[in-house]
Design a protein around this motif. Structure first.
Motif, mmCIF file in Angstrom:
data_model
loop_
_atom_site.group_PDB
_atom_site.id
_atom_site.type_symbol
_atom_site.label_atom_id
_atom_site.label_comp_id
_atom_site.label_asym_id
_atom_site.label_seq_id
_atom_site.Cartn_x
_atom_site.Cartn_y
_atom_site.Cartn_z
ATOM 1 N N ARG A 2 39.761 41.805 45.032
ATOM 2 C CA ARG A 2 40.711 41.638 43.819
ATOM 3 C C ARG A 2 41.648 42.501 43.899
ATOM 4 N NH1 ARG A 2 38.427 37.805 39.108
ATOM 5 N NH2 ARG A 2 40.820 37.864 38.544
ATOM 6 N N VAL A 3 41.237 43.931 44.156
ATOM 7 C CA VAL A 3 41.870 45.060 43.896
ATOM 8 C C VAL A 3 42.790 45.276 45.220
ATOM 9 C CG1 VAL A 3 41.728 47.762 43.708
ATOM 10 C CG2 VAL A 3 40.278 46.230 42.295
ATOM 11 N N SER A 4 42.064 45.303 46.344
ATOM 12 C CA SER A 4 42.585 45.712 47.546
ATOM 13 C C SER A 4 42.949 44.777 48.702
ATOM 14 C CB SER A 4 41.430 46.768 48.270
ATOM 15 O OG SER A 4 40.359 45.959 48.620
ATOM 16 N N ASN A 5 42.454 43.466 48.717
ATOM 17 C CA ASN A 5 42.709 42.446 49.596
ATOM 18 C C ASN A 5 44.036 42.132 49.710
ATOM 19 O OD1 ASN A 5 42.857 39.953 50.992
ATOM 20 N ND2 ASN A 5 40.658 39.954 51.257
ATOM 21 N N PRO A 6 44.727 42.462 50.683
ATOM 22 C CA PRO A 6 46.326 42.025 50.881
ATOM 23 C C PRO A 6 46.688 40.596 50.583
ATOM 24 C CG PRO A 6 45.571 42.742 52.950
ATOM 25 C CD PRO A 6 44.354 42.888 52.130
ATOM 26 N N PHE A 7 45.819 39.761 50.771
ATOM 27 C CA PHE A 7 46.145 38.214 50.725
ATOM 28 C C PHE A 7 46.010 37.943 49.440
ATOM 29 C CE2 PHE A 7 45.026 39.257 55.308
ATOM 30 C CZ PHE A 7 46.022 38.607 55.797
#
Length: 217
Positions: free
Chosen positions: A204-209
């Motif tokens: 939720r913090v880092s996944n670009p999608f």
């Protein structure tokens, strides 16, 4: 009592097959036995797990290619995915030829899975969550007690499943992740179909999608 698992990458696609068991009873399941059946058999024997069922998240060959021979070797039931993926299972011979895999014949599981179903083994229960998008019949298996999910090809560390296969849909996949997986909690760890494990909170913090600052569509 607790849920234990061991991840075994199988096939040339390095698909994460998971041997999952109840440590009190040593009864377990195998999630997504994509291939390398002899290796899986040996490891299951070494671990001392009595496998009752083979559980499929979806119908793609790299996840189901070893299902029938392993089911016969272990005298285990085949469970899942959701019936909407039946066309993938019936097309396994074509998939084998397309990807240069050993010939895998079509099969029908002993039991299809629906949203809200459960898979039990020993003292453990996995909840079934229908998560279409990568395929229409994809399911995720979730242990509320262990805060552990087995998500197949819905979500990866830093990525999401492809949606360019027949009956895949990008918006549906994003919905499945945000509406069905995120509410389970940031502290839920997950085993994806390929690559390293992660947590929902981390994605939720880092996944670009699917990071939270992204618009829904």
């Amino acid at each position: 009592m607790s849920l234990k698992y061991q991840v075994v990458p199988v096939t040339s696609f390095a698909q994460n097959c998971s041997i999952v068991w109840c440590d009190e009873t040593m009864i377990g399941v195998v999630i997504d036995p994509g291939g390398d059946v002899q290796q899986l058999e040996m490891l299951i024997k070494e671990l001392g797990v009595k496998v009752e069922s083979l559980v499929l998240t979806h119908g793609h060959l790299d996840h189901v290619g070893g299902t029938e021979p392993l089911a016969q070797a272990l005298n285990a039931n085949i469970v899942g995915p959701h019936q909407a993926d039946n066309f993938w299972l019936q097309g396994l011979e074509n998939q084998s030829q397309m990807f240069g895999f050993p010939l895998t014949k079509a099969f029908v599981p002993n039991r299809w899975l629906d949203d809200g179903d459960t898979v039990t083994f020993g003292q453990q229960t996995l909840q079934v969550i229908h998560t279409p998008g990568h395929t229409p019949g994809h399911v995720v298996l979730y242990s509320a007690e262990a805060k552990q999910a087995f998500v197949g090809d819905v979500l990866f560390k830093g990525g999401i499943g492809r949606t360019d296969f027949p009956q895949g849909d990008y918006n549906t996949l994003i919905d499945s992740i945000k509406q069905k997986l995120w509410p389970l909690g940031n502290d839920v760890a997950f085993v994806p179909g390929h690559g390293p494990e992660s947590t929902f909170g981390s994605e939720r913090v880092s996944n670009p999608f699917v990071a939270d600052e992204m618009p829904l569509y």
